[in-house]
Design a protein around this motif. Sequence first.
Motif, mmCIF file in Angstrom:
data_model
loop_
_atom_site.group_PDB
_atom_site.id
_atom_site.type_symbol
_atom_site.label_atom_id
_atom_site.label_comp_id
_atom_site.label_asym_id
_atom_site.label_seq_id
_atom_site.Cartn_x
_atom_site.Cartn_y
_atom_site.Cartn_z
ATOM 1 N N SER A 106 1.743 130.703 68.662
ATOM 2 C CA SER A 106 2.510 130.393 69.863
ATOM 3 C C SER A 106 3.293 131.633 70.286
ATOM 4 O O SER A 106 3.408 132.599 69.541
ATOM 5 C CB SER A 106 3.455 129.221 69.611
ATOM 6 N N GLY A 107 3.801 131.579 71.498
ATOM 7 C CA GLY A 107 4.650 132.660 71.982
ATOM 8 C C GLY A 107 3.930 133.741 72.761
ATOM 9 O O GLY A 107 4.564 134.694 73.211
ATOM 10 N N ILE A 108 2.615 133.639 72.931
ATOM 11 C CA ILE A 108 1.905 134.625 73.745
ATOM 12 C C ILE A 108 1.807 134.073 75.164
ATOM 13 O O ILE A 108 1.281 132.978 75.377
ATOM 14 C CB ILE A 108 0.509 134.936 73.176
ATOM 15 N N THR A 109 2.315 134.823 76.111
ATOM 16 C CA THR A 109 2.329 134.371 77.499
ATOM 17 C C THR A 109 1.171 134.990 78.284
ATOM 18 O O THR A 109 0.632 136.035 77.906
ATOM 19 C CB THR A 109 3.657 134.741 78.185
ATOM 20 N N ARG A 110 0.848 134.364 79.390
ATOM 21 C CA ARG A 110 -0.223 134.863 80.250
ATOM 22 C C ARG A 110 0.121 136.234 80.810
ATOM 23 O O ARG A 110 -0.755 137.084 80.965
ATOM 24 C CB ARG A 110 -0.483 133.851 81.373
ATOM 25 N N GLU A 111 1.396 136.480 81.081
ATOM 26 C CA GLU A 111 1.788 137.780 81.641
ATOM 27 C C GLU A 111 1.641 138.922 80.628
ATOM 28 O O GLU A 111 1.583 140.083 81.013
ATOM 29 C CB GLU A 111 3.197 137.740 82.212
ATOM 30 N N SER A 112 1.517 138.588 79.335
ATOM 31 C CA SER A 112 1.309 139.637 78.332
ATOM 32 C C SER A 112 -0.170 139.972 78.156
ATOM 33 O O SER A 112 -0.518 140.892 77.425
ATOM 34 C CB SER A 112 1.912 139.224 76.986
ATOM 35 N N ALA A 113 -1.043 139.231 78.836
ATOM 36 C CA ALA A 113 -2.486 139.456 78.756
ATOM 37 C C ALA A 113 -2.975 140.104 80.043
ATOM 38 O O ALA A 113 -2.294 140.055 81.070
ATOM 39 C CB ALA A 113 -3.204 138.131 78.529
#
Length: 153
Positions: A75-82
């Motif tokens: 958890s904790g991975i956001t779309r904006e970090s991809a």
Amino acid sequence: MIPLLPTNTFLQAIDATPLVAIDLIVGDEAGGYLLGQRTNRPAQHFWFVPGGRIRKNERLDDAFQRIVEMELGISGITRESAALLGVYEHLYEDNFSGTPGISTHYVVLGYRLPHPANLVSLPAEQHDAYCWMRSGDILANATVHPNTQAYFR
């Protein structure tokens, strides 16, 4: 949580409309990419990148986080970090239930993720094995599904 459709309703939707999904292209420091061997249709038994469907009324950001958690166990991975690689089209002659005469059509948002440091144990719900494979090997391997190979062309 957004409820899932009953099986018959979902099959009717697959027969009548395209589905929208997110695929996760996860690289490691050595130049490999995470693939899982699918246990379900479509693309059963092929190596494929992790991913999943977006549910009706589910926001993209919420779908992204849910799919990362369900497919990678983190958890904790956001779309904006991809990084969005693009929009892809996946066409299959079969469907999740194996019902004859019903094909599956996905419109897929492909996202490249930074290698998550906490990728320790991967869920076994959708895949019965995992491996790291370099892009050249992905393109040359007949057991990697062509829809996954498209991310590396």
